[in-house]
Scaffold this motif. Structure first.
Motif, PDB file in Angstrom:
ATOM      1  N   PHE A 506      43.035  11.024  13.989  1.00 18.59           N
ATOM      2  CA  PHE A 506      42.377  12.904  13.116  1.00 18.59           C
ATOM      3  C   PHE A 506      43.570  12.994  14.121  1.00 18.59           C
ATOM      4  O   PHE A 506      44.444  13.581  15.016  1.00 18.59           O
ATOM      5  CB  PHE A 506      41.022  12.606  13.657  1.00 18.59           C
ATOM      6  N   TYR A 507      44.192  14.318  13.313  1.00 19.43           N
ATOM      7  CA  TYR A 507      45.564  15.009  13.939  1.00 19.43           C
ATOM      8  C   TYR A 507      45.065  16.691  13.228  1.00 19.43           C
ATOM      9  O   TYR A 507      44.012  16.558  12.690  1.00 19.43           O
ATOM     10  CB  TYR A 507      46.754  15.186  12.637  1.00 19.43           C
ATOM     11  N   GLY A 508      45.223  17.527  14.128  1.00 16.12           N
ATOM     12  CA  GLY A 508      45.180  18.767  14.800  1.00 16.12           C
ATOM     13  C   GLY A 508      45.645  19.691  15.809  1.00 16.12           C
ATOM     14  O   GLY A 508      46.157  18.643  16.611  1.00 16.12           O
ATOM     15  N   ALA A 509      45.474  21.219  15.385  1.00 13.29           N
ATOM     16  CA  ALA A 509      46.204  22.035  16.525  1.00 13.29           C
ATOM     17  C   ALA A 509      47.517  21.362  16.992  1.00 13.29           C
ATOM     18  O   ALA A 509      48.195  21.525  17.827  1.00 13.29           O
ATOM     19  CB  ALA A 509      45.665  21.757  17.767  1.00 13.29           C
ATOM     20  N   PRO A 610      43.002  27.798   5.197  1.00 12.85           N
ATOM     21  CA  PRO A 610      44.446  28.484   5.574  1.00 12.85           C
ATOM     22  C   PRO A 610      44.953  26.994   6.200  1.00 12.85           C
ATOM     23  O   PRO A 610      46.272  26.282   7.039  1.00 12.85           O
ATOM     24  CB  PRO A 610      45.854  28.783   4.245  1.00 12.85           C
ATOM     25  N   VAL A 611      44.455  27.988   7.991  1.00 10.48           N
ATOM     26  CA  VAL A 611      44.757  27.426   9.205  1.00 10.48           C
ATOM     27  C   VAL A 611      43.876  26.406   9.696  1.00 10.48           C
ATOM     28  O   VAL A 611      43.815  26.344  11.430  1.00 10.48           O
ATOM     29  CB  VAL A 611      45.194  28.745   9.587  1.00 10.48           C
ATOM     30  N   SER A 612      42.614  26.679   9.102  1.00 13.98           N
ATOM     31  CA  SER A 612      40.948  25.635   9.981  1.00 13.98           C
ATOM     32  C   SER A 612      40.707  25.126   8.670  1.00 13.98           C
ATOM     33  O   SER A 612      41.124  24.960   7.509  1.00 13.98           O
ATOM     34  CB  SER A 612      40.610  26.949   9.824  1.00 13.98           C
ATOM     35  N   GLY A 613      40.221  24.468   9.443  1.00 13.11           N
ATOM     36  CA  GLY A 613      39.209  23.175   8.885  1.00 13.11           C
ATOM     37  C   GLY A 613      38.454  22.037   9.611  1.00 13.11           C
ATOM     38  O   GLY A 613      38.611  22.084  11.004  1.00 13.11           O
ATOM     39  N   PHE A 614      37.479  21.330   9.537  1.00 11.62           N
ATOM     40  CA  PHE A 614      36.770  20.403  10.009  1.00 11.62           C
ATOM     41  C   PHE A 614      37.060  18.986   9.662  1.00 11.62           C
ATOM     42  O   PHE A 614      37.028  19.262   8.576  1.00 11.62           O
ATOM     43  CB  PHE A 614      35.794  20.586  10.370  1.00 11.62           C
ATOM     44  N   VAL A 748      31.222  15.185  13.301  1.00  8.51           N
ATOM     45  CA  VAL A 748      32.274  16.095  13.070  1.00  8.51           C
ATOM     46  C   VAL A 748      32.947  16.832  13.630  1.00  8.51           C
ATOM     47  O   VAL A 748      32.905  17.282  14.604  1.00  8.51           O
ATOM     48  CB  VAL A 748      30.911  18.020  12.184  1.00  8.51           C
ATOM     49  N   PHE A 749      34.125  16.802  13.673  1.00  8.08           N
ATOM     50  CA  PHE A 749      35.627  17.246  14.248  1.00  8.08           C
ATOM     51  C   PHE A 749      35.725  18.442  13.310  1.00  8.08           C
ATOM     52  O   PHE A 749      36.342  18.772  13.004  1.00  8.08           O
ATOM     53  CB  PHE A 749      36.203  16.023  14.205  1.00  8.08           C
ATOM     54  N   GLU A 750      36.452  19.359  14.854  1.00  5.15           N
ATOM     55  CA  GLU A 750      37.305  20.467  14.029  1.00  5.15           C
ATOM     56  C   GLU A 750      38.331  21.100  15.053  1.00  5.15           C
ATOM     57  O   GLU A 750      37.829  21.130  16.499  1.00  5.15           O
ATOM     58  CB  GLU A 750      36.348  22.002  14.412  1.00  5.15           C
ATOM     59  N   PRO A 751      39.502  20.746  14.964  1.00  3.40           N
ATOM     60  CA  PRO A 751      40.410  21.350  15.999  1.00  3.40           C
ATOM     61  C   PRO A 751      40.680  22.032  16.416  1.00  3.40           C
ATOM     62  O   PRO A 751      40.638  23.724  15.226  1.00  3.40           O
ATOM     63  CB  PRO A 751      41.980  20.344  15.218  1.00  3.40           C
TER      64      PRO A 751
END
Length: 911
Positions: A506-509, A610-614, A748-751
């Motif tokens: 998983f990719y984020g931030a 546009p800049v967030s999600g899970f 449920v993952f959220e960066p």
């Protein structure tokens, strides 16, 4: 099949027709005299090329100065450091080793000149610091060394150890060979003869010795100078030295009578020796030596083995022809079918291809996958341009040298792919992922002067894709490094794979957070064998503490027999247009043969802005004893919180193991656990993003009985970006007693960046009445945003949700202010909720509906039927890019109407 054979015969005919008129001008292998002016211009106009040129001269200065008429003049200074058998009576010409190639059986023969010291062993030091022993610098070597041992510096103990030089003689000699090649190149560019004399002396000493030496006996993988053919490749550079110096040697009347027999001997040794898996390692040397043989008949015979005749001396040894090797080692899209070797193997084969093409032998027309191999891994890169570390991959970023060679070949052949490769190369350079000034002689001679500053095609960064041979699938949403989202799942049996079940990343931030750790120190290291290559190192599920490949893995770059994961459903499918701008998913299944366990995993990606999600992870495993869900996230700390974000009390507790612990769970240490906990939890990982801001990855798991939650630390992931490549990895382990099929692992993952900047506030079960087949989640976010996530493992069964139902694989329903805002049917037959119904023609329907004031925005892959109370008398559809109104009729009774398959259409309702 007949068409393929005819194409191959034509290709072979063209090669031999070309080769029969082959002209031996020197140099001709890598470059020719017609290239010199362009290369000198590149040095003059391009700072990176000037840097390489200056660095080469600076490195050579201590050695070439010995060839200038000064008081320090000593032309034997460098050649005396070469590891040779110099004593008369011990100038061995023959060596026999045992079947493993690791022990000397006998040495005999005495040449009239010193011979090369044979190299015995399977490891070499100094490669990316993964071996503890560092060979001495050249100026530390004793001239005319007669000693049986040489001091090597141990980088772990910081002490010198005496080592038998026969273990590493090709490494030390290889460094001197590289000095000779650099000198030969400088001579060719500048005509400064002291560089030629330096290179010629090294070449002559080696060539005379090689003339008298015979291939090593007793081991099928041995070569001419080393007990492994790969060791022989340290001498490949001297064939290039000869090519640059041939006219100089002739002009100054050097004895060159022995070179043609040496080139033939090298070529035949490479054709008949070595592991087939080492094809790419020895291929450039085989090409260099074959194209250096001047006798037409001998050269054509060698060329036959190079191109289309396999020479297999036993099942796993010998040499594969180019035809067979391309089919065996490359996927149609250009992936080398061993992830850990992709960079080195492709670089070698592209170099060989360059030499063949440069000598009018048309390889690329017959094998277009070779050009694709240079940039194919970038298609599946994360938004920060880092690569997934599946299997034995150890490089964080794509090797820009592959792209450089691929671009040079495209330009040379005037292929249309050149513009895209230019844009990719510029992207890597501008983002600091490739440094042209570090590309040494290959960059100086072969790489294009300047990559164009142009944009990539809009469709390059696809929303989804696959790496076919590895059963690797990904979904991407956004390419900005800070806000882009991306996930993947993979698992298969191939050379260099890992035994990992259905493993996800998983990719984020701005970072790869849920990471695959790649390899350990090296492929023979015990930690690699027992951990990095096994289940416990990956984001996966371990069944009954015993998940294992079918055959015990003992080290090396071999395959681990884990079977393969199967793709059940995916939207968008690889390289296809997406149905939704904000949603996508992958569903895979896997049967783990060692424990006889069925597993299923659905991964969903949901954009909230546009800049967030899970991400949604629903993972089932039907082992009836117990199952462990593992998630590794780079960072500094892991906290396990209650649903109201309060820290849960943890106490030291070891993870349950089953000896001999095949999956490697014992390497997750410093573990602390909750007691058996029946409520939902939040796992909160903290780390620094690339701008040194505190960032987080939070993971919600809804309430479940019979679960214990562990926090711990796993060995470091060298595949991570700095500074997290050198620290241990915070790890979550969820221990489920009994099967996890009816009670799936749901996360449920959220960066996000900044302590309170998360969007997801809670995750709850929506309906648990069909637990073994149907999962329904209620995900509450800030700003009155809510999602229902629906997933079924049987698309033909109806799952019940409040005020509606669902038949299919995956769907989401989005609410704003408790009002329907969007419906996404990833793959299914029907979804209905709150008075709205969407029905496809069959269970393969994918559709995305966005609700406006008097319209619906619709994308669907097939005709759909919508039921919705509109109160409208006239309904019409506008397709994207068209002004033509398509009238939609509905029956006199009922509020349903039929919409054709449409891409980004808008359905208007007129009152």
């Amino acid at each position: 099949m007949l068409k393929k054979i005819n194409r191959l015969l034509l290709f072979t005919f063209l090669i031999f027709s070309t080769f029969s008129t082959f002209a031996f001008n020197h140099p001709h292998l890598i470059v020719n005299d017609g290239d010199k002016a362009q290369i000198l211009s590149k040095i003059e106009t391009q700072p990176w090329a000037q840097h390489i040129f200056s660095e080469m001269k600076q490195r050579l200065y201590p050695f070439v100065s010995q060839y200038r008429m000064t008081t320090e003049y000593d032309p034997t200074w460098l050649t005396s450091r070469y590891l040779m058998n110099r004593e008369k009576g011990s100038r061995f010409t023959n060596l026999k080793v045992n079947a493993t190639g690791l022990e000397i059986d006998s040495l005999w023969g005495d040449a009239p000149v010193p011979t090369i010291r044979y190299s015995i062993g399977e490891e070499r030091p100094g490669i990316n610091d993964i071996f503890p022993l560092r060979p001495p610098a050249i100026d530390e070597l004793v001239p005319y060394n007669k000693n049986s041992e040489i001091p090597f510096y141990n980088q772990i103990t910081h002490k010198y150890e005496k080592v038998d030089p026969s273990r590493f003689s090709e490494v030390i000699n290889g460094e001197i060979n590289q000095i000779a090649l650099d000198a030969a190149i400088i001579y060719w560019l500048t005509d400064e003869k002291e560089y030629a004399r330096l290179a010629a002396d090294v070449l002559q000493q080696w060539g005379k010795a090689a003339f008298y030496q015979n291939p090593i006996k007793g081991c099928k993988q041995s070569g001419l100078f080393s007990s492994t053919v790969s060791g022989d490749t340290e001498y490949a550079s001297l064939i290039l030295v000869y090519d640059f110096l041939a006219d100089f040697l002739k002009e100054y009347k050097y004895d060159t009578s022995f070179y043609q027999p040496v080139f033939e001997k090298i070529a035949w040794t490479l054709i008949s020796r070595g592991s087939l898996e080492n094809y790419a390692i020895k291929n450039p040397m085989l090409v260099f030596s074959t194209l250096s043989v001047e006798d037409t008949l001998k050269r054509e015979k060698l060329m036959g083995y190079l191109v289309d005749v396999d020479s297999i001396v036993s099942r796993d040894y010998g040499n594969l022809s180019l035809n067979t090797a391309i089919s065996r080692f490359f996927s149609p899209s250009g992936f080398y079918k061993d992830p850990g070797k992709h960079a080195s193997a492709v670089n070698n084969i592209l170099l060989s291809t360059w030499v063949l093409e440069k000598n009018d032998i048309p390889i690329l027309n017959a094998y277009p996958a070779l050009l694709q191999a240079g940039d194919v891994r970038l298609y599946s890169a994360f938004p920060d341009l880092s690569l997934s570390s599946f299997g034995d991959v150890s490089n964080v970023y794509s090797d820009g040298n592959l792209l450089e060679m691929s671009l040079s070949l495209s330009l040379f052949k005037k292929k249309g792919e050149a513009d895209q490769k230019r844009a990719l190369l510029d992207l890597l350079v501008q983002n600091g992922r490739h440094h042209r000034e570090d590309t040494d002689w290959q960059g100086l001679l072969l790489y294009s002067a300047q990559p164009a500053q142009m944009d990539l095609p809009n469709d390059f960064w696809t929303r989804s894709g696959e790496i076919d041979y590895a059963h690797f699938y990904f979904q991407r949403n956004g390419t900005d490094p800070s806000s882009g989202l991306m996930l993947n799942v993979q698992g298969g049996t191939y050379s260099g794979n890992h035994a990992n079940g259905m493993s996800a990343e998983f990719y984020g931030a701005g970072r790869v957070l849920g990471i695959d750790p790649g390899i350990g120190r090296n492929l023979g290291d015990s930690l690699h064998i027992q951990y990095y290559s096994q289940w416990a190192a990956h984001n996966t599920v371990v069944a009954a503490g015993s998940s294992s490949p079918e055959r015990i893995y003992k080290g090396g770059g071999t395959s681990k027999s884990m079977g393969q994961i199967d793709l059940i459903a995916m939207e968008p499918m690889p390289m296809q247009e997406a149905i939704s701008p904000s949603q996508s998913f992958i569903e895979t299944r896997y049967f783990e043969t060692f424990t006889r366990t069925n597993q299923e995993r659905l991964l969903g990606l949901v954009r909230t802005s546009p800049v967030s999600g899970f991400y949604v992870d629903i993972c089932r495993s039907n082992n009836k004893l117990w199952n462990d869900y593992l998630y590794h996230n780079i960072g500094d700390k892991l906290e396990i919180l209650s649903e109201d974000r309060k820290p849960l009390p943890l106490h030291p507790q070891k993870i349950r193991l089953v000896e001999p612990d095949f999956p490697g769970m014992r390497f997750i240490t410093n573990t602390k656990a909750t007691d058996e906990y029946n409520k939902g939890i939040i796992s909160l990982f903290s780390f620094k993003d690339t701008k040194n801001r505190t960032a987080y990855m939070q993971s919600f798991m809804p309430a479940n009985a019979d679960r214990t939650y562990f926090s711990g630390f796993s060995p470091k992931a060298e595949s991570a970006t700095t500074p997290y490549d050198s620290v241990r990895v915070p790890t979550l382990v969820v221990h489920q007693m009994g099967d996890a099929w009816n009670e799936p692992f749901v996360s449920v993952f959220e960066p996000y960046v900044g302590k309170d900047n998360y969007n997801v506030q809670s995750v709850e079960w929506l309906n648990r009445s069909h637990k073994g087949a149907f999962t329904a989640l209620n995900i509450t976010c800030k700003d009155n945003l809510r999602f229902w996530v629906l997933q079924s493992i049987d698309a033909s069964r109806r799952g019940i949700i409040p005020d509606g139902s669902f038949m299919g694989t995956y769907a989401t329903i989005e609410f704003r202010q408790d009002t329907l805002h969007a419906v996404y049917l990833g793959k299914g037959a029907q979804v209905e909720c709150k008075g709205f119904s969407l029905k496809g023609e069959n269970s393969e329907c994918s559709a995305n509906i966005h609700f406006g004031d008097n319209y619906l925005d619709i994308t669907s892959n097939q005709q759909i039927q919508i039921r919705w109370k509109t109160g409208s008398k006239q309904i019409y559809l506008l397709e994207k890019g068209s002004d033509e109104k398509i009238t939609i009729t509905k029956p006199r009774r009922g509020d349903y109407f039929t919409i054709p398959a449409v891409q980004e259409g808008r359905l208007f309702f007129e009152k």
